[in-house]
Design a protein around this motif. Structure first.
Motif, short mmCIF file in Angstrom:
data_model
loop_
_atom_site.label_atom_id
_atom_site.label_comp_id
_atom_site.label_asym_id
_atom_site.label_seq_id
_atom_site.Cartn_x
_atom_site.Cartn_y
_atom_site.Cartn_z
N ASP A 1 0.78 -1.09 -0.07
CA ASP A 1 0.02 -0.04 0.05
C ASP A 1 0.84 1.31 -0.08
O ASP A 1 0.41 2.41 0.19
N ILE B 1 2.52 4.51 -0.70
CA ILE B 1 2.41 5.49 -1.76
C ILE B 1 3.64 6.49 -2.00
O ILE B 1 3.42 7.57 -2.48
N ARG B 2 4.82 6.07 -1.49
CA ARG B 2 6.10 6.75 -1.50
C ARG B 2 5.84 8.30 -1.12
O ARG B 2 6.45 9.34 -1.89
N CYS B 3 5.18 8.59 -0.18
CA CYS B 3 5.17 10.01 0.23
C CYS B 3 6.26 10.11 1.04
O CYS B 3 6.40 11.40 1.35
N TYR B 4 6.96 9.34 1.60
CA TYR B 4 8.44 9.55 2.21
C TYR B 4 8.18 10.09 3.57
O TYR B 4 9.05 10.73 4.20
N ALA B 5 6.98 9.80 4.23
CA ALA B 5 6.75 10.42 5.75
C ALA B 5 7.67 9.43 6.65
O ALA B 5 8.41 10.08 7.46
N ASN C 1 11.05 11.11 6.41
CA ASN C 1 11.12 12.26 6.77
C ASN C 1 10.95 12.50 8.24
O ASN C 1 11.52 13.26 8.96
N ALA C 2 10.25 11.41 8.87
CA ALA C 2 10.16 11.40 10.43
C ALA C 2 11.44 10.96 10.93
O ALA C 2 11.57 11.26 12.20
N ASP D 1 15.89 10.97 -4.12
CA ASP D 1 15.44 12.12 -4.92
C ASP D 1 16.58 12.72 -5.80
O ASP D 1 16.39 13.72 -6.47
N LYS E 1 10.50 6.61 -9.91
CA LYS E 1 9.87 7.22 -9.03
C LYS E 1 8.54 7.25 -9.12
O LYS E 1 7.63 7.79 -8.38
N SER E 2 8.00 5.97 -9.76
CA SER E 2 6.71 5.64 -9.91
C SER E 2 6.17 4.86 -8.84
O SER E 2 7.17 4.42 -7.86
N ILE E 3 5.07 4.13 -8.50
CA ILE E 3 4.91 3.08 -7.66
C ILE E 3 5.17 1.84 -8.16
O ILE E 3 4.42 0.93 -7.60
N ALA F 1 4.40 7.74 11.57
CA ALA F 1 4.28 8.61 10.43
C ALA F 1 3.46 8.27 9.31
O ALA F 1 2.94 9.06 8.81
N PRO G 1 1.08 7.29 6.81
CA PRO G 1 -0.46 7.42 6.52
C PRO G 1 -1.15 6.06 6.27
O PRO G 1 -2.31 5.99 6.25
N MET G 2 -0.22 5.17 5.65
CA MET G 2 -0.93 3.91 5.07
C MET G 2 -0.84 2.68 6.13
O MET G 2 -0.84 1.62 5.72
#
Ligand code: SF4
Ligand code: SF4
Ligand code: SF4
Ligand code: SF4
Ligand code: SF4
Lengths: 345, 316
Positions: B205, B207-211, B214-215, B227, B236-238, B267, B269-270
């Motif tokens: 699941d 989504i490569r938000c990188y939370a 980054n946390a 990056d 950079k896709s999923i 952190a 979200p998924m």
């Protein structure tokens, strides 16, 4: 077309009938949270949700989408020719979409379908889509739709609205597309006065239940430079870790990046979601980055939604009040507070 | 634990007044129940915003790198270890810091509360030493905090800060549980293919938000490898391969440095337990080198040292 009524248990059969003509997409609970997935005959649909974790935007604007393909072999007959990646756009229906998420599609449409630019993939998917909304009897404490021009039973972006009346659904067609779909699903039993009244009451009750609100009345008259140079951005941005959570979960964030991926001599041009929270979003090929610091990126997100968009289109803010960014930001950066700061400057 | 708040505010006020520090990094009460927000306090008028409860899950060491000021920082056991890692890795100087240590009894996993409520919403929360009471529309439950701790907190062996300049309460007793790595052993015990399957399933699941990245206090590189655009190391896709590459490489970059603070997992979200990867590496580093990250500011990290009497021949 007058309002119709169906028994709740009839819904699955109606959706099965619709499946003959449409791709049916519905909320499904998996791994503890809800998302929109293809409806299966077995009945995986679960309408017992407040909001899906991810917004349904990926149904029209996938997170990663192959748009073109190419061949770098000069000797091949299609060498150096870029071709559109073939795709189907079957007629589809989203069942149970919340009014805010539907409104978000309308809002994003300004970006992908306007007199100047037409995004062919978005436009074709939008044309093929019918939206069956589900009014929110129990809005969440983080929903603030009513203060940003939407509401728990807002009909403006839907083709059909469902009112959840315990054993029944009241079914209201709102557009021609909606009427056609109800005929296809053989939804034809007229509602009686009692249930009609109950639906009206339900709407009023739900609107009263929205406990969260944001001020927007002064945003329109604000000057871009005053907001841009406002003293509060450092405080707003401090906690932010610059992840993509808020923008990826948001139904109205539309930014993307285009990437070429090549294996040997064949490649794909792919469009991926991007986020103004990422440093790479604004990095120039020269190495210069006009938004090098976190505070500038955080400011961009709020300025875009609550100032640039407002000024450019004059249709209100680029936020439908779904509350996802409020709930899932890992460090509690709360857009409702930023509304107050910006509106109150 | 909740009572730490008063002491934190007292100490903060004092060190700001006495100009021991220029600013304080701590937590303030969130806008939603069961959430807090990291905050930076510069003057005594605002120091009353500082707050403490069992939902101060984020790791404040994350906010230290690249700061030049003299900083007061609130630190649980794990935060203090990540501060130590920063000091050893030259991200911040010990002299710059005034560490306000918090003897930690564990942070509550917001998700465990949410899943216990099965769709109902918390509107109000209060806590005592052992219990937490959550209220909402038509319900009130008092739960044992220990049953709802973050997984890493229920196995944490370093609840007291390892370095501090002030401490906000009596030190807590450290656990003597011999083995916190049952979950890792379970994965080690299954076959290669199943293991791959379980890792693929874990991140399906994403989504490569990188939370998660980054946390994490460890992820302070000016440009993360995902990056980089010239050369581009990873797509950079999923696409599952790219997503897996991100996760595995990120985990390896944390080898011997991760304190199992849980910020990455909290952190996400998924609801992905990304710590599954780093925990295996933590266990390996413990088994191979007898090291746990961030216990001292004198010792170099295990993957950054060389010993002439290393038991492996290839390195001698
Ligand atoms: S506001 Fe929250 S969700 Fe958005 S980038 Fe910052 S930390 Fe992530
Ligand atoms: S900004 Fe936040 S509340 Fe507004 S539409 Fe996006 S996710 Fe929902
Ligand atoms: S600029 Fe940022 S806030 Fe605006 S649509 Fe793009 S990602 Fe969303
Ligand atoms: S990898 Fe996760 S658990 Fe380890 S230090 Fe980073 S945030 Fe903490
Ligand atoms: S926080 Fe979760 S969804 Fe985001 S990149 Fe990490 S694992 Fe993936």
């Amino acid at each position: 077309m007058s309002d119709k009524i169906i028994k709740k248990e009839e819904l699955t059969n109606i959706l099965k009938a619709l499946k003959e003509t449409y791709e049916v997409i519905a909320p499904v609970k998996e791994n503890g949270f809800y998302s929109f997935k293809p409806f299966k005959d077995g009945g995986n649909i679960d309408l017992n949700f407040t909001n899906t974790r991810l917004s349904p935007k990926s149904l029209l604007f996938p997170q990663s989408e192959r748009i073109f393909e190419f061949n770098l072999d000069e000797k091949s007959k299609d060498g150096y020719i870029v071709k559109e990646h073939p795709k189907d756009y079957p007629p589809s229906v989203i069942v149970g979409i919340r009014p805010c998420d539907a409104k978000a599609f309308k809002l994003v449409n300004i970006n992908f379908d306007n007199p100047e630019f037409k995004d062919p993939w978005w436009v074709k998917r939008m044309e093929a889509m019918t939206f069956i909304g589900l009014g929110c009897n129990e809005p969440s404490s983080t929903c603030f739709c009513t203060s940003v021009g939407c509401g728990p039973f807002n009909e403006e972006s839907l083709d059909v609205m469902l009112f959840d009346l315990e054993e029944y659904f009241l079914v209201r067609a709102l557009t021609e597309k909606g009427e056609k779909l109800l005929k296809q699903g053989r939804v034809d039993k007229d509602v009686d006065e009692g249930l009609q009244k109950k639906a009206d009451e339900l709407r009023i009750k739900a609107e009263k239940k929205i406990s969260s609100s944001v001020p927007t009345d002064k945003l329109k008259e604000k000057k871009i430079n005053d907001l841009f140079n406002a003293p509060f951005w450092d405080d707003v941005a401090f906690a932010c870790i610059n992840c993509g959570t808020c923008t990826f979960l948001c139904p109205t964030c539309w930014c993307f990046d285009i990437q070429d991926e090549v294996t040997k001599t064949v490649g794909d041009r792919i469009r991926n979601w991007d986020s103004c929270m990422f440093p790479l979003f604004t990095l120039h090929a020269s190495g210069h980055n006009p938004r090098p610091e976190k505070v500038q990126r955080v400011r961009q997100r709020f300025m875009h939604k609550l100032n640039y968009y407002v000024d450019k289109y004059n249709t209100g803010v680029a936020c439908v009040g779904c509350g996802r960014c409020v709930k899932y930001c890992p460090v509690n950066v709360d857009i409702r507070e930023v509304f107050s700061l910006m509106n109150g400057l | 634990m909740i009572r730490y708040g008063d002491t934190i505010r007292e100490i903060a006020k004092k060190i700001l007044e006495e100009k021991t520090v220029d600013l304080i990094i701590g937590f303030k009460k969130g806008t939603l129940p069961i959430t807090t927000e990291p905050v930076l306090i510069k003057d005594t008028q605002n120091s009353d915003q500082l707050y403490w409860d069992s939902f101060c899950n984020m790791n404040l060491a994350n906010y230290l790198p690249k700061r030049g000021e003299k900083i007061g920082i609130i630190a649980k056991g794990c935060d203090s270890r990540n501060i130590a890692v920063h000091i050893v890795e030259n991200q911040i100087k010990r002299e710059q810091l005034y560490i306000i240590g918090v003897p930690c009894k564990g942070m509550i996993d917001r998700r465990k509360i949410v899943s216990f409520l099965g769709g109902k919403e918390v509107r109000e929360v209060t806590e005592s030493d052992e219990d937490i009471t959550i209220k909402g529309e038509g319900f009130e439950h008092t739960l044992k905090k220990n049953d709802y701790l973050q997984n890493n907190c229920s196995t944490c062996m370093h609840r007291n800060p390892v370095i501090y300049d002030a401490i906000v309460g009596d030190l807590v007793e450290e656990r003597k549980d011999p083995d916190p790595y049952d979950d890792v052993k379970e994965i080690e015990g299954i076959g290669l293919e199943e293991r791959w399957e379980s890792f693929s399933d874990l991140i399906k699941d994403c989504i490569r938000c990188y939370a998660c990245r980054n946390a994490c206090p460890l992820c302070y590189c000016p440009t993360c490898f995902v990056d980089e655009s010239g050369p581009q190391w990873v797509g950079k896709s999923i696409d599952p391969t790219d997503t897996m590459t991100f996760h595995i490489l990120r985990a390896y970059h944390c080898t011997g440095r991760c304190t199992d603070c849980g910020a990455c997992q909290q952190a996400c979200p998924m609801d992905i337990n990304v710590k599954t990867f780093t925990r295996k590496l933590n266990k390996d580093v413990l088994d191979l080198y007898g090291c746990e990250a961030g216990l001292s500011i004198e010792e170099r990290p295990p993957l950054d040292t060389y010993k002439p009497d290393d038991y492996d021949k290839f390195i001698r």
